[in-house]
Design a protein around this motif. Structure first.
Motif, PDB file in Angstrom:
ATOM      1  N   THR A 204       0.851  -1.183   0.000  1.00 56.90           N
ATOM      2  CA  THR A 204       0.000   0.000   0.000  1.00 56.90           C
ATOM      3  C   THR A 204       0.886   1.232   0.000  1.00 56.90           C
ATOM      4  OG1 THR A 204      -1.718  -1.164   1.240  1.00 56.90           O
ATOM      5  CG2 THR A 204      -1.843   1.242   1.182  1.00 56.90           C
ATOM      6  N   MET A 205       0.649   2.121  -0.957  1.00 59.11           N
ATOM      7  CA  MET A 205       1.485   3.304  -1.089  1.00 59.11           C
ATOM      8  C   MET A 205       1.061   4.384  -0.098  1.00 59.11           C
ATOM      9  SD  MET A 205       3.402   2.115  -3.388  1.00 59.11           S
ATOM     10  CE  MET A 205       4.438   3.571  -3.595  1.00 59.11           C
ATOM     11  N   ALA A 206       2.029   5.143   0.379  1.00 57.09           N
ATOM     12  CA  ALA A 206       1.736   6.283   1.244  1.00 57.09           C
ATOM     13  C   ALA A 206       1.144   7.427   0.431  1.00 57.09           C
ATOM     14  CB  ALA A 206       3.004   6.738   1.955  1.00 57.09           C
ATOM     15  N   LYS A 207       1.533   7.494  -0.837  1.00 54.84           N
ATOM     16  CA  LYS A 207       1.046   8.513  -1.756  1.00 54.84           C
ATOM     17  C   LYS A 207       1.319   8.021  -3.173  1.00 54.84           C
ATOM     18  CE  LYS A 207       5.367  10.930  -0.732  1.00 54.84           C
ATOM     19  NZ  LYS A 207       5.957  12.170  -0.186  1.00 54.84           N
ATOM     20  N   PRO A 208       0.678   8.606  -4.169  1.00 56.58           N
ATOM     21  CA  PRO A 208       0.937   8.175  -5.547  1.00 56.58           C
ATOM     22  C   PRO A 208       2.411   8.353  -5.893  1.00 56.58           C
ATOM     23  CG  PRO A 208      -0.979   9.616  -5.445  1.00 56.58           C
ATOM     24  CD  PRO A 208      -0.329   9.682  -4.096  1.00 56.58           C
ATOM     25  N   TYR A 209       2.918   7.463  -6.716  1.00 57.43           N
ATOM     26  CA  TYR A 209       4.324   7.542  -7.129  1.00 57.43           C
ATOM     27  C   TYR A 209       4.430   6.950  -8.523  1.00 57.43           C
ATOM     28  CZ  TYR A 209       9.415   6.844  -7.101  1.00 57.43           C
ATOM     29  OH  TYR A 209      10.763   6.865  -7.401  1.00 57.43           O
ATOM     30  N   PHE A 210       5.124   7.656  -9.409  1.00 50.74           N
ATOM     31  CA  PHE A 210       5.125   7.250 -10.817  1.00 50.74           C
ATOM     32  C   PHE A 210       5.827   5.914 -11.050  1.00 50.74           C
ATOM     33  CE2 PHE A 210       9.272   9.168 -10.503  1.00 50.74           C
ATOM     34  CZ  PHE A 210      10.048   8.626 -11.513  1.00 50.74           C
ATOM     35  N   GLU A 211       6.677   5.486 -10.130  1.00 49.87           N
ATOM     36  CA  GLU A 211       7.374   4.213 -10.293  1.00 49.87           C
ATOM     37  C   GLU A 211       6.960   3.204  -9.219  1.00 49.87           C
ATOM     38  OE1 GLU A 211      11.463   4.466 -12.644  1.00 49.87           O
ATOM     39  OE2 GLU A 211      11.640   5.179 -10.592  1.00 49.87           O
TER      40      GLU A 211
ATOM     41  N   THR B 105       2.886  12.499  -9.814  1.00 50.52           N
ATOM     42  CA  THR B 105       2.082  12.659 -11.022  1.00 50.52           C
ATOM     43  C   THR B 105       2.130  11.399 -11.874  1.00 50.52           C
ATOM     44  OG1 THR B 105       2.520  15.046 -11.023  1.00 50.52           O
ATOM     45  CG2 THR B 105       1.729  14.072 -13.077  1.00 50.52           C
ATOM     46  N   VAL B 106       0.986  10.766 -12.038  1.00 48.22           N
ATOM     47  CA  VAL B 106       0.912   9.534 -12.822  1.00 48.22           C
ATOM     48  C   VAL B 106       0.775   9.841 -14.315  1.00 48.22           C
ATOM     49  CG1 VAL B 106      -0.390   7.401 -13.189  1.00 48.22           C
ATOM     50  CG2 VAL B 106      -0.077   8.292 -10.863  1.00 48.22           C
ATOM     51  N   ASP B 107       0.085  10.917 -14.663  1.00 49.36           N
ATOM     52  CA  ASP B 107      -0.086  11.307 -16.059  1.00 49.36           C
ATOM     53  C   ASP B 107       1.280  11.610 -16.676  1.00 49.36           C
ATOM     54  OD1 ASP B 107      -0.412  13.704 -18.149  1.00 49.36           O
ATOM     55  OD2 ASP B 107      -2.258  12.529 -18.142  1.00 49.36           O
ATOM     56  N   VAL B 108       1.620  10.897 -17.739  1.00 49.96           N
ATOM     57  CA  VAL B 108       2.968  10.966 -18.303  1.00 49.96           C
ATOM     58  C   VAL B 108       3.292  12.353 -18.834  1.00 49.96           C
ATOM     59  CG1 VAL B 108       4.505  10.050 -20.084  1.00 49.96           C
ATOM     60  CG2 VAL B 108       2.989   8.499 -18.839  1.00 49.96           C
ATOM     61  N   LYS B 109       2.397  12.938 -19.609  1.00 46.94           N
ATOM     62  CA  LYS B 109       2.687  14.247 -20.201  1.00 46.94           C
ATOM     63  C   LYS B 109       2.892  15.312 -19.116  1.00 46.94           C
ATOM     64  CE  LYS B 109       1.089  17.662 -23.569  1.00 46.94           C
ATOM     65  NZ  LYS B 109       1.519  18.771 -22.682  1.00 46.94           N
ATOM     66  N   LYS B 110       2.024  15.309 -18.129  1.00 36.99           N
ATOM     67  CA  LYS B 110       2.160  16.298 -17.056  1.00 36.99           C
ATOM     68  C   LYS B 110       3.457  16.070 -16.280  1.00 36.99           C
ATOM     69  CE  LYS B 110      -2.817  17.035 -16.396  1.00 36.99           C
ATOM     70  NZ  LYS B 110      -3.971  16.871 -15.460  1.00 36.99           N
ATOM     71  N   ARG B 111       3.812  14.795 -16.106  1.00 39.38           N
ATOM     72  CA  ARG B 111       5.049  14.492 -15.374  1.00 39.38           C
ATOM     73  C   ARG B 111       6.268  14.959 -16.170  1.00 39.38           C
ATOM     74  NH1 ARG B 111       4.298   9.476 -14.700  1.00 39.38           N
ATOM     75  NH2 ARG B 111       5.851   8.508 -16.050  1.00 39.38           N
ATOM     76  N   MET B 112       6.248  14.755 -17.479  1.00 37.94           N
ATOM     77  CA  MET B 112       7.380  15.191 -18.298  1.00 37.94           C
ATOM     78  C   MET B 112       7.529  16.717 -18.254  1.00 37.94           C
ATOM     79  SD  MET B 112       8.841  12.528 -19.164  1.00 37.94           S
ATOM     80  CE  MET B 112       8.246  11.028 -18.404  1.00 37.94           C
ATOM     81  N   ASP B 113       6.422  17.440 -18.226  1.00 37.57           N
ATOM     82  CA  ASP B 113       6.489  18.896 -18.101  1.00 37.57           C
ATOM     83  C   ASP B 113       7.182  19.294 -16.798  1.00 37.57           C
ATOM     84  OD1 ASP B 113       5.219  19.237 -20.516  1.00 37.57           O
ATOM     85  OD2 ASP B 113       3.216  19.516 -19.643  1.00 37.57           O
ATOM     86  N   LEU B 114       6.897  18.567 -15.732  1.00 44.37           N
ATOM     87  CA  LEU B 114       7.526  18.853 -14.446  1.00 44.37           C
ATOM     88  C   LEU B 114       9.013  18.502 -14.466  1.00 44.37           C
ATOM     89  CD1 LEU B 114       4.641  17.534 -12.190  1.00 44.37           C
ATOM     90  CD2 LEU B 114       5.445  19.912 -12.272  1.00 44.37           C
ATOM     91  N   TRP B 115       9.347  17.386 -15.104  1.00 38.89           N
ATOM     92  CA  TRP B 115      10.771  17.049 -15.217  1.00 38.89           C
ATOM     93  C   TRP B 115      11.507  18.116 -16.015  1.00 38.89           C
ATOM     94  CZ3 TRP B 115      11.704  14.384 -11.407  1.00 38.89           C
ATOM     95  CH2 TRP B 115      11.150  13.143 -11.102  1.00 38.89           C
TER      96      TRP B 115
END
Length: 626
Positions: free
Chosen positions: A226-233, A553-563
Motif C-alpha cells: 500500500t502506497m503512502a502517496k501516488p508515485y510514478f514508479e 504525477t501519474v499522467d505521463v505528459k504532465k510528469r514530463m512537463d515537471l521534469w
C-alpha cells in the motif's frame, strides 16, 4: 615374595577386555550411525534438489500423455499459457536454449575494476556490489531489457488498484532460498520492514521506500503493498524489492549486519560459497544455485576479479584470463585494429539511458562552513571554463557527448530546448568578478578583495588512466582562467568515506541512469542527512517542490512537463557540472554466445535480477568445475 596371578586378577583382566570390546563396538556403531546420517543428509539434499527440479518443471508447464502414447494419442502441454499471465519469465532464455549449440557449463570471468569492500545486501550499494547482488537476490518482478515490459519473477501475477495505491502480488510456490529454506510471504514483509529500520545502514534504499506505507501478508501466497502517496514508479518500487531471508537476518543484530561485509543470500540463480562470511580480499566467486526455482543458469560460476589498472586488464583479456573487458576509448580504437584481439573477441559499442553521466559535484558546505561554491554564479562559471566538447573529442574519441542535466538527452524527461552551457572563459570570468574574484596582480590568479585565491581540490578515482587525462585537462583549463585546481586522487573505499563524511571541495564521479530517473535521491535537500546522496549540500526549495510533484504525477505528459522544469532549475543552479554521457565500449570473448543489443544496452543488464541468456557452446568451454 611369590608373584601369583590369582582369580581376582583374572576377573579384573576379563572385565577390562570386555570394556575394551564394548568401547570398540560402540565406536564402530557410532561410525555406522554417522555414515547413515551422512547418507540421510545426502539423500535429503538430493531430494531437495529433485523437488526443486520438479518445481521448475511444474513452473514451465506439464506434458501430459495418455498412458504410453499408444493408440495414436499425442502428448499435450497444459498450463503453459495460464502459468504466465504476465509473460514467461524465461522467454529469452528459452530462445537461447533452442540454439543448436546451446550448453550449460564453463565460467564467466568478469572484472569489478575496483577493490570490493562490501557485498552485504542492503548495506552495500555501490555499482560493483549491485552487480554481485543481482545474481544472488531476486525481486517479485523484473524489467525485460528487450521490450521494457515487466515480467514475473518470485511473483507469478499481480494487480494494481484503480487509484494506483495498492499493489497485490501472488507469490510463486516452491521457491527456496539457496540454503534450502522455503520463501514465504513473511520474508517479503520482513524484507521491506528490515530496510525501513533506521538502525540498518541503507539510507539510499530507505529514501526510495518511504513512498510505501505498508507491506502486508494476505494468506500464504499473497502480499499487498500500500502506497503512502501516488508515485510514478510504484510498480517498479514494490516489485523489484530484493527478498531476503528472515530466518538468516534475525540471527544478527542490526549492528552486526552493518559491520558484516559478506552477508549475501537469496533465491537467485547463483549463491556464495559462504553466504554469511565473505571478507574483502577473498575471491568473489558465485556458484550455480542447484536449488534455483527457475531455469538453471548457463555458467557454473561467475567470478569477479578486482583489477584496477587499465593496462593490466588489457593484458589479462589478451591472455584469455578475463572474458569481458570494459575498455576506454583509446584502448577500444587500438584493439579494434589488432588482429590478435579481433580473432578471439567480439566488440560492442552502445548508448543507453543506463549509462548515466559524469559530473563534478561542488560541495557547498565543508565541515559545517559555507564554501565558495554556495554561489550559483561561481558554479556556473566553473562549468563554462570547461571545454566539454574537446574532452569528448580528444579524450573519449567521440564516444561521449556533453550533457545539460541529469537526464539522458534522448529521454522525454530532458527538455530539448536546454543546451549545455557553452565553453566561454570570458563569460565565466565576468560571473566570477560579480562574486568578487578578479585578477588583482600579475600572477594571473583570480583573488577576492582579501587576497584569497580562487583555489580548490578536485577529488577523483585513482588508478584510472582516462580519469587522469580528464583531470589534467581540467587543471589546465582552470589555470588558463586564473583558477587553481589541486589534484586529490583517492581509491574507491576512501572516496566512499569522503562522500559519507562530506569531506571534499569538489569531486568527479558518475551516476548510472534509468529508463526514467527520479531526482529525489541526488538533489532533494532532505537527502543531505543520514548519509544521503545530496552530499554536496545543495538546497533549492523550488526544485524540491517540483520533484515531489513530479513523483506524485501519474499522467505521463504532465510528469514530463515537471521534469522539464526540474531540468531548467538544475541547469541554472549547476550543483553539478554535468560533464558528458559516455557510450559503453565492451570487448567479449568470442566463446560467449547470444550477446545481443537491447533497448537499454545489451540483452543482459548487470544491475537487474534477471535470467542471463548468454552461454558457451560445449566445444568452446575451457573451465571445468570440480
Amino acid at each position: 615374595m611369590e608373584n601369583r596371578f590369582g582369580f581376582k586378577d583374572m576377573v579384573l583382566a576379563t572385565l577390562i577386555i570386555v570394556l575394551i570390546v564394548v568401547v570398540l563396538l560402540g565406536m564402530v556403531q557410532l561410525d555406522r550411525q554417522w555414515k547413515a546420517l551422512q547418507s540421510i543428509g545426502n539423500k535429503s539434499d538430493d531430494q531437495t534438489r529433485l523437488l526443486a527440479s520438479i518445481e521448475r518443471t511444474l513452473n514451465e508447464g506439464i506434458t501430459v500423455s495418455n498412458g504410453n502414447g499408444l493408440n495414436g494419442s499425442q502428448p499435450t502441454t497444459q498450463g503453459t499459457t495460464s502459468r504466465f499471465p504476465k509473460g514467461d519469465p524465461f522467454a529469452d532464455f528459452k530462445e537461447a536454449e533452442a540454439h543448436p549449440d546451446f550448453a550449460r557449463g564453463d565460467w564467466l570471468i568478469d572484472n569489478a575494476t575496483a577493490k570490493v569492500k562490501n557485498i552485504t545486501y542492503p548495506i552495500a550499494d555501490d555499482l560493483y556490489s549491485q552487480w554481485i547482488q543481482a545474481r544472488v537476490t531476486e525481486g517479485l518482478i523484473y524489467r525485460d531489457p528487450m521490450t521494457l515490459e515487466y515480467r514475473p519473477q518470485l511473483a507469478t501475477d499481480w494487480k494494481v488498484s484503480d487509484d494506483g495505491m495498492v499493489y497485490t502480488f501472488k507469490l510463486r510456490k516452491g521457491v527456496l532460498f539457496s540454503d534450502g529454506v522455503p520463501v514465504t510471504a513473511d520474508d517479503v514483509v520482513f524484507s521491506f520492514e528490515y530496510l525501513m529500520n533506521p538502525k540498518v545502514n541503507c539510507p539510499r534504499l530507505r529514501a526510495y521506500l518511504e513512498n510505501i506505507k505498508s507491506v502486508e501478508k494476505k494468506g500464504e501466497d499473497q502480499v499487498v503493498f500500500t502506497m503512502a502517496k501516488p508515485y510514478f514508479e510504484s510498480l517498479d518500487l514494490c516489485g523489484t524489492l530484493s527478498i531476503i531471508p528472515k530466518h538468516i537476518f534475525t540471527k544478527y543484530s542490526e549492528e552486526d549486519v552493518n559491520n558484516n561485509p559478506g552477508l549475501l543470500i537469496g533465491t537467485g540463480p547463483y549463491r556464495m560459497a559462504n553466504p554469511t562470511g565473505w571478507q574483502p580480499g577473498q575471491k568473489i566467486e558465485l556458484f550455480r544455485n542447484d536449488l534455483y526455482w527457475g531455469r538453471l543458469p548457463t555458467f557454473d560460476r561467475c567470478i569477479f576479479l578486482e583489477v584496477e589498472e587499465e593496462a593490466a586488464q588489457e593484458t589479462m583479456f589478451g591472455n584469455g584470463e578475463l572474458d569481458i573487458f570494459a575498455t576506454q576509448p583509446s584502448q577500444y580504437e587500438r584493439l579494434m585494429k589488432d588482429p590478435k584481439t579481433t580473432q578471439h573477441a567480439n566488440h560492442f559499442a552502445y548508448d543507453s539511458p543506463m549509462n548515466g553521466y559524469q559530473y563534478i559535484a561542488w560541495n557547498e558546505k565543508l565541515k559545517g562552513e559555507p564554501t565558495l561554491f554556495t554561489s550559483a554564479k561561481v558554479r556556473r562559471a566553473m562549468t563554462m571554463i570547461i571545454d566539454r566538447d574537446r574532452i569528448c573529442k580528444d579524450v573519449y574519441l567521440g564516444y561521449a557527448k556533453p550533457t545539460s542535466g541529469p537526464f539522458a538527452m534522448a529521454s522525454p524527461q530532458a527538455d530539448p530546448k536546454i543546451k549545455p552551457w557553452p565553453f566561454d572563459i570570458n563569460a565565466a570570468k565576468a560571473l566570477l568578478a560579480e562574486e568578487g574574484f578578479t585578477s588583482r596582480d600579475n600572477s594571473g590568479v583570480l583573488k577576492d578583495a582579501t587576497g584569497r585565491e580562487l583555489r580548490f581540490k578536485l577529488t577523483y578515482p585513482s588508478g584510472i588512466a582516462t580519469y587522469e587525462r580528464v583531470v589534467l585537462f581540467l587543471k589546465d583549463s582552470f589555470a588558463k582562467a586564473g583558477v587553481i585546481m589541486e589534484l586529490d586522487p583517492a581509491d574507491w573505499p576512501l572516496l566512499q568515506k569522503k562522500l559519507k563524511e562530506r569531506d571534499f571541495q569538489a569531486i568527479t564521479l558518475g551516476w548510472g541512469g534509468a529508463i526514467e530517473s527520479d531526482l529525489y535521491q541526488e538533489f532533494d535537500s532532505s537527502q543531505m542527512q543520514d548519509q544521503g546522496d545530496d552530499f554536496m549540500s545543495y538546497v533549492n526549495p523550488k526544485l524540491d517542490q517540483v520533484v515531489e510533484k513530479a513523483r506524485l504525477t501519474v499522467d505521463v505528459k504532465k510528469r514530463m512537463d515537471l521534469w522539464h522544469q526540474a531540468h531548467a532549475i538544475l541547469h541554472e543552479d549547476q550543483p553539478y557540472t554535468f560533464l558528458f554521457s559516455r557510450m559503453s565500449l565492451r570487448l567479449m570473448d568470442k566463446r560467449i554466445e547470444n550477446v545481443k543489443p537491447s533497448r537499454i544496452g545489451l540483452n543482459y543488464v548487470y544491475v537487474y535480477s534477471m535470467p542471463c541468456p548468454w552461454y558457451v557452446p560445449k566445444t568452446m568451454q575451457k573451465y571445468k568445475s570440480q
